[in-house]
Design a protein around this motif. Structure first.
Motif, PDB file in Angstrom:
ATOM      1  N   GLY A 172       5.155   6.929  -6.143  1.00 39.80           N
ATOM      2  CA  GLY A 172       4.436   5.567  -5.786  1.00 39.80           C
ATOM      3  C   GLY A 172       5.107   4.424  -5.845  1.00 39.80           C
ATOM      4  N   ARG A 173       6.150   4.402  -6.551  1.00 33.12           N
ATOM      5  CA  ARG A 173       7.015   2.965  -6.745  1.00 33.12           C
ATOM      6  C   ARG A 173       7.866   3.047  -7.899  1.00 33.12           C
ATOM      7  N   SER A 174       8.843   2.807  -7.859  1.00 35.00           N
ATOM      8  CA  SER A 174      10.735   3.303  -8.746  1.00 35.00           C
ATOM      9  C   SER A 174      10.130   3.792 -10.137  1.00 35.00           C
ATOM     10  N   ALA A 341      17.242  -2.596  -3.463  1.00 35.89           N
ATOM     11  CA  ALA A 341      16.205  -2.687  -2.628  1.00 35.89           C
ATOM     12  C   ALA A 341      15.866  -1.438  -2.479  1.00 35.89           C
ATOM     13  N   TYR A 342      13.992  -1.174  -2.007  1.00 40.03           N
ATOM     14  CA  TYR A 342      13.565   0.160  -1.585  1.00 40.03           C
ATOM     15  C   TYR A 342      12.564  -0.243  -0.453  1.00 40.03           C
ATOM     16  N   ALA A 343      12.304   0.521  -0.277  1.00 48.54           N
ATOM     17  CA  ALA A 343      10.495   0.517   0.937  1.00 48.54           C
ATOM     18  C   ALA A 343       9.762   1.838   0.046  1.00 48.54           C
ATOM     19  N   GLU A 380      -5.794  -9.239  -3.567  1.00 48.72           N
ATOM     20  CA  GLU A 380      -6.374  -8.406  -2.360  1.00 48.72           C
ATOM     21  C   GLU A 380      -7.084  -7.511  -3.468  1.00 48.72           C
ATOM     22  N   ALA A 381      -6.048  -6.844  -3.610  1.00 49.24           N
ATOM     23  CA  ALA A 381      -6.765  -5.048  -4.813  1.00 49.24           C
ATOM     24  C   ALA A 381      -7.861  -5.699  -5.564  1.00 49.24           C
ATOM     25  N   ALA A 382      -7.190  -7.275  -6.793  1.00 46.28           N
ATOM     26  CA  ALA A 382      -7.626  -6.691  -7.549  1.00 46.28           C
ATOM     27  C   ALA A 382      -9.872  -7.809  -7.459  1.00 46.28           C
TER      28      ALA A 382
HETATM   29  C1  LIG Z   1       7.889  -1.459  -3.728  1.00 49.36           C
HETATM   30  C2  LIG Z   1       6.929  -1.906  -3.727  1.00 49.36           C
HETATM   31  C3  LIG Z   1       6.576  -3.569  -2.548  1.00 49.36           C
HETATM   32  C4  LIG Z   1       5.600  -4.389  -2.592  1.00 49.36           C
HETATM   33  N1  LIG Z   1       6.008  -5.030  -2.096  1.00 49.36           N
HETATM   34  C5  LIG Z   1       5.045  -6.089  -2.624  1.00 49.36           C
HETATM   35  C6  LIG Z   1       4.646  -7.724  -2.101  1.00 49.36           C
HETATM   36  O1  LIG Z   1       5.951  -8.622  -2.348  1.00 49.36           O
HETATM   37  N2  LIG Z   1       3.375  -8.316  -2.715  1.00 49.36           N
HETATM   38  C7  LIG Z   1       2.612  -8.172  -3.026  1.00 49.36           C
HETATM   39  O2  LIG Z   1       1.439  -8.592  -2.858  1.00 49.36           O
HETATM   40  N3  LIG Z   1       2.999  -6.602  -2.796  1.00 49.36           N
HETATM   41  C8  LIG Z   1       3.553  -5.799  -3.605  1.00 49.36           C
HETATM   42  N4  LIG Z   1       3.734  -4.659  -3.554  1.00 49.36           N
HETATM   43  C9  LIG Z   1       2.101  -3.966  -3.460  1.00 49.36           C
HETATM   44  C10 LIG Z   1       1.003  -4.472  -4.914  1.00 49.36           C
HETATM   45  O3  LIG Z   1       2.063  -3.615  -6.094  1.00 49.36           O
HETATM   46  C11 LIG Z   1      -0.157  -4.006  -4.604  1.00 49.36           C
HETATM   47  O4  LIG Z   1      -0.201  -5.027  -3.488  1.00 49.36           O
HETATM   48  C12 LIG Z   1      -0.685  -3.695  -5.853  1.00 49.36           C
HETATM   49  O5  LIG Z   1       0.170  -3.480  -6.483  1.00 49.36           O
HETATM   50  C13 LIG Z   1      -1.609  -3.423  -6.040  1.00 49.36           C
HETATM   51  O6  LIG Z   1      -2.655  -2.327  -6.470  1.00 49.36           O
HETATM   52  P1  LIG Z   1      -3.797  -1.457  -6.497  1.00 49.36           P
HETATM   53  O7  LIG Z   1      -4.390  -0.971  -7.916  1.00 49.36           O
HETATM   54  O8  LIG Z   1      -3.710  -1.227  -5.536  1.00 49.36           O
HETATM   55  O9  LIG Z   1      -2.380  -0.366  -6.467  1.00 49.36           O
HETATM   56  P2  LIG Z   1      -1.261   0.041  -8.080  1.00 49.36           P
HETATM   57  O10 LIG Z   1      -0.526  -1.245  -8.169  1.00 49.36           O
HETATM   58  O11 LIG Z   1      -0.181   0.468  -6.995  1.00 49.36           O
HETATM   59  O12 LIG Z   1      -1.875   1.159  -8.645  1.00 49.36           O
HETATM   60  C14 LIG Z   1      -1.506   2.244  -8.706  1.00 49.36           C
HETATM   61  C15 LIG Z   1      -2.515   2.712  -9.987  1.00 49.36           C
HETATM   62  O13 LIG Z   1      -2.942   3.818  -9.443  1.00 49.36           O
HETATM   63  C16 LIG Z   1      -2.259   5.014 -10.375  1.00 49.36           C
HETATM   64  N5  LIG Z   1      -1.808   6.247  -9.708  1.00 49.36           N
HETATM   65  C17 LIG Z   1      -1.937   6.673  -8.596  1.00 49.36           C
HETATM   66  N6  LIG Z   1      -2.079   7.861  -8.301  1.00 49.36           N
HETATM   67  C18 LIG Z   1      -2.777   7.966  -9.817  1.00 49.36           C
HETATM   68  C19 LIG Z   1      -3.692   9.748 -10.023  1.00 49.36           C
HETATM   69  N7  LIG Z   1      -3.470  10.552  -9.073  1.00 49.36           N
HETATM   70  N8  LIG Z   1      -4.054   9.550 -11.411  1.00 49.36           N
HETATM   71  C20 LIG Z   1      -3.934   8.496 -12.028  1.00 49.36           C
HETATM   72  N9  LIG Z   1      -3.719   7.601 -11.615  1.00 49.36           N
HETATM   73  C21 LIG Z   1      -3.117   7.298 -10.642  1.00 49.36           C
HETATM   74  C22 LIG Z   1      -0.818   4.485 -10.593  1.00 49.36           C
HETATM   75  O14 LIG Z   1      -0.008   4.378 -11.884  1.00 49.36           O
HETATM   76  C23 LIG Z   1      -0.991   3.004 -10.942  1.00 49.36           C
HETATM   77  O15 LIG Z   1      -1.288   2.528 -12.105  1.00 49.36           O
HETATM   78  C24 LIG Z   1       4.171  -3.514  -3.423  1.00 49.36           C
HETATM   79  C25 LIG Z   1       4.468  -2.693  -4.058  1.00 49.36           C
HETATM   80  C26 LIG Z   1       5.439  -1.847  -4.169  1.00 49.36           C
HETATM   81  C27 LIG Z   1       5.825  -0.497  -5.220  1.00 49.36           C
END
Ligand SMILES: Cc1cc2nc3c(=O)[nH]c(=O)nc-3n(C[C@H](O)[C@H](O)[C@H](O)COP(=O)(O)OP(=O)(O)OC[C@H]3O[C@@H](n4cnc5c(N)ncnc54)[C@H](O)[C@@H]3O)c2cc1C
Length: 626
Positions: A172-174, A341-343, A380-382
């Motif tokens: 889901g992320r590195s 870097a990665y996607a 946006e997520a928060a």
């Molecule tokens: C490689 C990468 C690059 C990014 N680049 C940017 C950027 O440049 N700018 C930007 O604003 N945002 C970027 N983001 C996105 C940013 O991380 C997210 O916008 C933000 O973290 C979203 O928040 P979230 O709460 O939706 O999800 P996340 O922060 O991803 O959190 C998801 C959570 O869910 C948990 N989880 C997932 N599946 C399960 C499961 N089945 N059971 C229990 N727990 C689970 C994980 O452990 C994690 O804690 C990037 C993310 C990644 C991975």
């Protein structure tokens, strides 16, 4: 197998998850926050920074409502900046560079203090149903958390695949696993699911770089905080750190063009659409072929480590290409690479599947919040997590849902845009998405939203009293400015008349609109007359008075629209039964299930005639109410 009962279960300890869990527990619901690795709660997966244009507006609104991102960002900032300082107040926004480890620790500390909130280290693998109704979630160890209300905030993890060139790994992320079983469980619900992608740049070791040749980028000496509670001097600010600026060059672009076929995105391996406004360096080279350089910011990830984040260099090109690029960028070298870097490509749920409360239309009790809904960005997520947490508790208690209109907040714009229009690429907030941005400034988010937070149980009475005292001070000062003229008997006026040549007898509120009349002059004159405002309050007053004409126009527009904005659509309304509404319009309305007439009026393809028929119909049923 053990079964534990909760009122609310939040899955995912990212930015959506911690805001949802904190809000639910603050409103008195027994809440579980289930996450793969609790010590990674609040992880800044990518850019170690919070805020920026429009994103900073969201963070201030989250804080005003009683959310926690703003406080955490202030306490872990290693650089504060107010962006667009020289432009109008509508687009000025705070931004912090943050120590990413401290951000996580601070988030966990705030959550651990919450009664009624239990953090569960586990992988949620499958949603459970009994008699067709949501009843809980099964964890990968087979145990079950029972609850009729579940908030899914799994970010980039659903079928997460990380790519470096033609190499990919399930994640889901590195460093974290991907969430495939839960993704399958969601697909079985028949929801519209798509693929999106985002990327991150390499991390470099400062010790192996010579940054002396690069221009430094310092933060502001007078920090603009996110939280309305943070006062200058009331907290030990972390040592503020500089960032550095460098640029790509034509040789870098040639290396990229020569290897584009090896990028998973351009080579067709990644299908997901990436964020338009957070493009990879290969996207920039393809989209802007005539640009001979692209700006890069070199940013510290923590106060006391040497890890540097190369903002603007996100990529999924193969390692050898990434190394070649680093060796060509002034000030950088591949020898300093700590992490490539990665996607990441991941599943998201089309947010048109959701109501304005972020509840899934087809699955009552299931809420989605964060990147899973097709947005990009911590902020946006928060914001989504906070609103999902609030509405989950209101549903649990059988209360009316809580909506925010787009005329009163960026959060309202975010949620309405998502659920009404859906997304075809990662959605991020901009000030241009707001029709009334001069009303939705960072300096008045508390006045617009803190009262809701208090009604919902998120803002304490003591916090509300502090807000009310502040607004009273501002109103009294505004009265003084609008009813006092510059004359010899007015303390502090002499210098303004004699030295600065401002005309005697002029109303001070008119003087404030004069560009020659600085904030400093306003502050000194106010202090000489017993009005003591902090920089934040002074800025609020200055904006209100300086832009009073435009603000009045937008307020009048909002008033005119308010009755349709706030006119609620009764749940379960059968549009086919409303005389005068065509079949096509009733199908559009049924698909979207708007919460308010305002939201309905912005459904793609809905005619103004239909909106007026609806308005008459809703007013009639309103009148019939006892
Ligand atoms: C490689 C990468 C690059 C990014 N680049 C940017 C950027 O440049 N700018 C930007 O604003 N945002 C970027 N983001 C996105 C940013 O991380 C997210 O916008 C933000 O973290 C979203 O928040 P979230 O709460 O939706 O999800 P996340 O922060 O991803 O959190 C998801 C959570 O869910 C948990 N989880 C997932 N599946 C399960 C499961 N089945 N059971 C229990 N727990 C689970 C994980 O452990 C994690 O804690 C990037 C993310 C990644 C991975």
């Amino acid at each position: 197998m053990n079964r534990i009962n909760y009122e609310i279960v939040v899955i995912g300890g990212g930015h959506a998850g911690y805001e949802a869990a904190h809000a639910a527990a603050s409103m008195g619901a027994k809440t579980a926050l289930v996450t793969l690795s609790p010590d990674m709660i609040g992880q800044l997966s990518c850019n170690p920074s919070i805020g920026g244009i429009a994103k900073g507006h969201l963070v201030r609104e989250i804080d005003a409502l009683g959310g926690i991102m703003g406080r955490i960002a202030d306490h872990t900032a290693i650089q504060f900046r107010l962006l667009n300082r020289s432009r109008g107040p509508a687009v000025q926004a705070p931004r912090t560079q943050n120590d990413k480890s401290l951000y996580r620790l601070e988030t966990i500390k705030v959550l651990k203090k919450k009664d009624l909130l239990n953090i569960v280290k586990a992988e949620a693998s499958c949603l459970m149903f009994e008699n067709g109704k949501l009843s809980g979630v099964e964890l990968s160890d087979g145990s079950i958390l029972q609850s009729s209300i579940i908030i899914l905030s799994t970010g980039t993890f659903l079928k997460g695949r990380c790519f470096i060139g033609d190499w990919y790994f399930k994640s889901g992320r590195s460093g974290d696993k991907s969430s495939d079983r839960l993704a399958e469980s969601l697909r079985r619900l028949g929801l519209e699911i798509g693929r999106l992608k985002t990327g991150t740049p390499p991390r470099l070791d400062r010790k192996k770089l010579d940054l002396t040749s690069l221009s430094e980028h310092k933060g502001d000496d007078d920090p603009t905080f996110f939280s309305f509670d943070t006062r200058p001097g009331d907290q030990e600010l972390l040592p503020q750190q500089p960032c550095w600026i460098t640029y790509t060059c034509e040789e870098v672009h040639q290396v990229i063009r020569k290897n584009l076929h090896r990028s998973p995105l351009y080579g067709g391996i990644i299908k997901g659409i990436g964020p338009r406004y957070c493009p990879s360096i290969e996207d920039k080279v393809v989209r802007f072929p005539d640009r001979d350089m692209h700006q890069l910011f070199i940013e510290p990830e923590e106060a006391d480590s040497d890890v540097l984040y190369i903002n603007g260099l996100s990529s999924s090109l193969p390692l050898d290409v990434q190394e070649a690029i680093l060796d060509l960028v002034p000030g950088l070298t591949s020898k300093a690479m700590i992490r490539p870097a990665y996607a990441v490509e991941y599943d998201f749920v089309q947010p048109r599947e959701l109501l304005l409360t972020l509840e899934v239309k087809k699955v009552p009790g299931l809420y989605l919040a964060g990147q899973i809904c097709g947005t990009t960005g911590y902020e946006e997520a928060a914001a989504q997590g906070l609103m999902a947490g609030i509405n989950a508790v209101l549903k649990l208690r059988g209360k009316e849902p809580f909506y925010l209109g787009r005329h009163e907040s960026y959060i309202g714009i975010l949620l309405e845009d998502l659920v009404t229009h859906g997304v075809d690429e990662p959605y991020r907030m901009f000030t241009s998405r707001a029709e009334y941005r001069l009303v939705l400034r960072i300096d008045n988010a508390d006045r617009r939203l803190a009262g809701y937070g208090h009604e919902l149980g998120l803002n304490s009475t003591s916090r509300m009293e502090l807000f009310q005292e502040k607004w009273k001070r501002i109103d009294q000062t505004r009265d003084f400015l609008e009813n006092t003229r510059l004359n010899d008997s007015l303390p502090g006026a002499e210098q303004l008349i004699k030295e600065n040549g401002f005309p005697k007898g002029s109303l001070i509120s008119l003087l404030i609109r004069n560009p020659a009349f600085s904030m400093e002059m306003a502050k000194n004159l106010l202090m000489a007359n017993g009005h003591y405002l902090n920089p934040e309050e002074l800025r609020a007053i200055h904006n209100e008075i300086k832009y009073v004409g435009y603000i009045r126009q937008q307020d009048a527009e909002i008033k005119r629209l308010r009755n349709i904005e706030n006119l609620r659509m009764p749940a379960g309304l059968d549009y086919r039964k409303i005389p005068g509404i065509s079949r096509e319009m009733s199908e559009r309305l049924e698909k979207s299930r708007p919460a308010t007439l305002g939201q309905a009026s912005r459904i793609q393809g809905l005619t103004p005639a239909t909106v007026s028929i609806l308005r008459i119909y809703l007013n009639t049923i309103e009148k019939r109410k006892p």
